[in-house]
Structure formats: structure tokens, C-alpha cells
Design an enzyme around this catalytic site. Structure first.
Site, PDB file in Angstrom:
ATOM      1  N   CYS A 116       0.853  -1.189   0.000  1.00  0.00           N
ATOM      2  CA  CYS A 116       0.000   0.000   0.000  1.00  0.00           C
ATOM      3  C   CYS A 116       0.889   1.239   0.000  1.00  0.00           C
ATOM      4  CB  CYS A 116      -0.925   0.010   1.218  1.00  0.00           C
ATOM      5  SG  CYS A 116      -2.018   1.447   1.277  1.00  0.00           S
ATOM      6  N   LYS A 123       0.532  -5.271   2.706  1.00  0.00           N
ATOM      7  CA  LYS A 123      -0.817  -5.652   3.104  1.00  0.00           C
ATOM      8  C   LYS A 123      -0.846  -7.100   3.596  1.00  0.00           C
ATOM      9  CE  LYS A 123      -3.048  -2.685  -0.358  1.00  0.00           C
ATOM     10  NZ  LYS A 123      -3.953  -2.674  -1.530  1.00  0.00           N
ATOM     11  N   HIS A 129      -7.084  -1.534   1.220  1.00  0.00           N
ATOM     12  CA  HIS A 129      -7.088  -0.119   1.600  1.00  0.00           C
ATOM     13  C   HIS A 129      -8.462   0.472   1.333  1.00  0.00           C
ATOM     14  CE1 HIS A 129      -5.220   3.803   2.431  1.00  0.00           C
ATOM     15  NE2 HIS A 129      -6.066   4.264   1.518  1.00  0.00           N
ATOM     16  N   CYS A 130      -9.013   1.164   2.314  1.00  0.00           N
ATOM     17  CA  CYS A 130     -10.300   1.845   2.174  1.00  0.00           C
ATOM     18  C   CYS A 130     -10.045   3.323   1.909  1.00  0.00           C
ATOM     19  CB  CYS A 130     -11.148   1.666   3.436  1.00  0.00           C
ATOM     20  SG  CYS A 130     -12.732   2.547   3.360  1.00  0.00           S
ATOM     21  N   CYS A 133     -11.992   5.501   4.660  1.00  0.00           N
ATOM     22  CA  CYS A 133     -11.360   5.491   5.988  1.00  0.00           C
ATOM     23  C   CYS A 133      -9.895   5.912   5.918  1.00  0.00           C
ATOM     24  CB  CYS A 133     -11.456   4.098   6.601  1.00  0.00           C
ATOM     25  SG  CYS A 133     -13.142   3.555   6.953  1.00  0.00           S
ATOM     26  N   HIS A 143     -17.036  -1.155   2.703  1.00  0.00           N
ATOM     27  CA  HIS A 143     -17.335   0.047   3.482  1.00  0.00           C
ATOM     28  C   HIS A 143     -18.841   0.269   3.430  1.00  0.00           C
ATOM     29  CE1 HIS A 143     -16.292   3.927   5.411  1.00  0.00           C
ATOM     30  NE2 HIS A 143     -17.447   4.290   4.862  1.00  0.00           N
ATOM     31  N   CYS A 144     -19.475   0.249   4.590  1.00  0.00           N
ATOM     32  CA  CYS A 144     -20.933   0.355   4.647  1.00  0.00           C
ATOM     33  C   CYS A 144     -21.347   1.781   5.001  1.00  0.00           C
ATOM     34  CB  CYS A 144     -21.486  -0.626   5.685  1.00  0.00           C
ATOM     35  SG  CYS A 144     -23.289  -0.564   5.844  1.00  0.00           S
TER      36      CYS A 144
END
Length: 320
Positions: A116, A123, A129-130, A133, A143-144
Site C-alpha cells: 500500500c 498488506k 485499503h479503504c 477510511c 465500506h458500509c
């Protein structure tokens, strides 16, 4: 300024859900229970409703505020390693050397180390990776927006049981409100004294709970399938790749239905409670069922023997 505005926009779905829940509480406890003719029936409605409401609310709060799982410090490059990485003429070979001390098995499409560039870390397996976030998440599922949080290793159980209690909550409200909604629709004379606002709340809470129960049940069943097969939402669309395995396995981490479920829920009486009982570290995972691993080894052995026979076979020289 833009970062603050982004946080406000990301919190809107949670505020919408919270507002609907607060209104449904009023519609059930105040509007619906006010039309019940018997005190015993009213007590039964209230006791059952509040048990389900508390379980649903606590699981929702845990899903929102629980961390999804942070990458351990040993996966981050040290300042000296970052300096050497920037100066390296072969970054891929440098990352390969660093990854040898880490328990990582997944690789990129080019058979390289999953690195990353934002977090400056290698990782761990199943981590991603988000962008919302702005960090890597262990065993990231997705991601919700409805919980304004990533769903990963640390809070996946909370998310799944939140879906389960959402189904129970909406189904309970729909079941209890159904006969009274029918009475109001048919304009039963006994409900003539009920105010228009209470009638409206009862009818709307019934239809809203039915719609939400259908939608959430489908999502819960889907994640039940993912749990039983030990997959994430990301892995459904893109199978993880491993070194020395040219074809990515479809069920790389499937170790059997019950062991898969125990990884998420754990064991004991608290498996369906919003407390941490998940197993594992979040960055090391067993691979495959034993019988599937043995079968793959047999196939690989047979394939290698076939290649050896082909290579050792004499080559016929065709002369013109």
C-alpha cells in the site's frame, strides 16, 4: 473545510436510520400500544418489543463504533526500509525481501507483494485499503455507508448480528402491527376513537417494517452465505491470488461450514451477543479444507509427472 463537509455527508445515512428507528419506537410504543384493548396484551407487546429493540440498538451501535481492524505495526516499513525502498533500483525485489519475514501469501496480478503506497505497509492477507477510511483494514469486507464504517475482521460479527437483529426487529414490528393495520384499513368501528395521527403511524410503521424486513433479510442471507463459505464481499468479485498458484482458487479460505462460522462467531453462549468472540488474528488464516488440500497436491503431482514425461519423450526429427 472539505474534510469536515465529507464527514458530515458520510454521517447522513446513519442519521437517517437513527431517525427512522426513533420514529418507529414512538409509532409502536405510543401509537400502536394505545389502541390495544387489554393490559395483558399490551404488556406482552411491550416486553417482546423492548427485548428485540435493545438487542438491535446495541448491535447497531457496536457496528458503528467498533474498529474494523488495523494492520499490525510489523507490516509497516521502518524509516530505514522506506529510505532504502525509495532508493532501490528494483522496488519489487526489495519488497520481496522484506515480505520474507512476514506471514503473507497473497500476491498481485503480476505475482508481486501487495504493498500500500498510501499507508506504506505490506498488506496482510485479505487486507485492503479503504479510500473513505484512508487506511488499510484487516480482512476488509466492504465500506458500509449505513454504519459509516468499514466492515472488517474486528467488527464483521457485529455487522452480521446487526443484520440478524434488524430482520427480527422489523419482522416483530410488522407482525404485531399487521392486525391493527388491517382493522384501520377496513375502518373497524372499535377504532373510531383512535386519532388520525396514531392511525397514520400504525399504517406507515407496518408498511415500512415490511419493506425493510424484505431488504435486510436478503442482505443477511447473503452474508450468511459469505460466513459459511469464509469469503468477503470483495473476494466474491475478485478471488485472492497466491504465489506459485497460476489459477486463483475460488474458495481459498473455506475450511468447512462450522469452522468458518466459528471464525466469525466463536463458541459459547455469547455467539449471538454483540461482544467480541471472533477467532484468529485477522492477518493469518488457514488455507482450504484438509481433503481439498490433499486433492490439490495429488493433482499438482500428477500434472508435474505428466510434464516430466513430456519433457523426457524423444523428439522426432522430420526430414524433408
Amino acid at each position: 473545510m472539505l474534510q469536515t463537509l465529507s464527514r458530515i455527508l458520510q454521517a447522513i445515512p446513519v442519521l437517517i436510520i437513527s431517525s427512522i428507528v426513533v420514529w418507529s419506537y414512538y409509532a409502536f410504543v405510543i401509537s400502536l400500544c394505545s389502541v390495544l384493548p387489554e393490559h395483558g396484551l399490551k404488556a406482552f407487546y411491550l416486553v417482546v418489543y423492548h427485548i428485540v429493540f435493545v438487542a438491535f440498538s446495541v448491535s447497531y451501535v457496536r457496528a458503528i463504533f467498533s474498529d474494523a481492524g488495523r494492520v499490525p505495526h510489523q507490516f509497516y516499513l521502518t524509516p530505514l526500509e522506506r529510505e532504502n525502498f525509495d532508493r532501490s533500483s528494483d522496488p519489487k525485489a526489495f519488497l520481496d525481501e522484506v515480505a520474507m519475514r512476514l506471514p503473507v501469501h497473497e500476491c498481485t496480478l503480476s505475482n508481486g507483494v501487495r504493498y500500500c503506497e498510501v499507508c506504506l505497509c505490506i498488506k496482510p492477507d485479505r487486507s485492503h485499503h479503504c479510500s473513505l477510511c484512508k487506511r488499510c483494514v484487516l480482512k476488509m469486507d466492504h465500506h458500509c455507508p449505513w454504519i459509516n464504517n468499514c466492515v472488517g475482521y474486528k467488527n464483521y460479527k457485529f455487522f452480521v448480528i446487526f443484520l440478524m437483529y434488524s430482520c427480527i426487529y422489523t419482522f416483530t414490528v410488522a407482525l404485531f402491527a399487521a392486525p391493527w393495520a388491517v382493522y384501520i384499513w377496513n375502518r373497524v368501528a372499535q377504532l373510531a376513537t383512535v386519532s388520525e395521527m396514531d392511525r397514520f403511524n400504525i399504517m406507515v410503521v407496518f408498511f415500512v417494517s415490511v419493506m425493510f424486513s424484505l431488504a435486510v433479510t436478503g442482505l443477511w442471507v447473503f452474508h450468511g452465505f459469505l460466513t459459511a463459505s469464509n469469503k468477503s464481499t470483495l473476494e466474491m468479485g475478485r478471488y485472492p491470488r497466491f504465489r506459485n498458484e497460476p489459477v486463483p482458487p475460488k474458495n481459498a479460505y473455506d475450511i468447512g461450514c462450522m469452522p468458518n462460522c466459528k471464525e466469525v462467531y466463536g463458541t459459547g453462549p455469547m455467539v449471538l451477543c454483540p461482544v467480541e468472540t471472533s477467532r484468529g488474528s485477522g492477518w493469518m488464516f488457514p488455507r482450504d479444507r484438509p481433503e481439498r488440500t490433499d486433492m490439490r497436491r495429488l493433482l499438482e503431482s500428477a500434472h508435474s509427472e505428466t510434464e516430466d514425461e513430456d519433457n523426457s519423450a524423444p523428439i522426432a526429427v522430420i526430414r524433408a
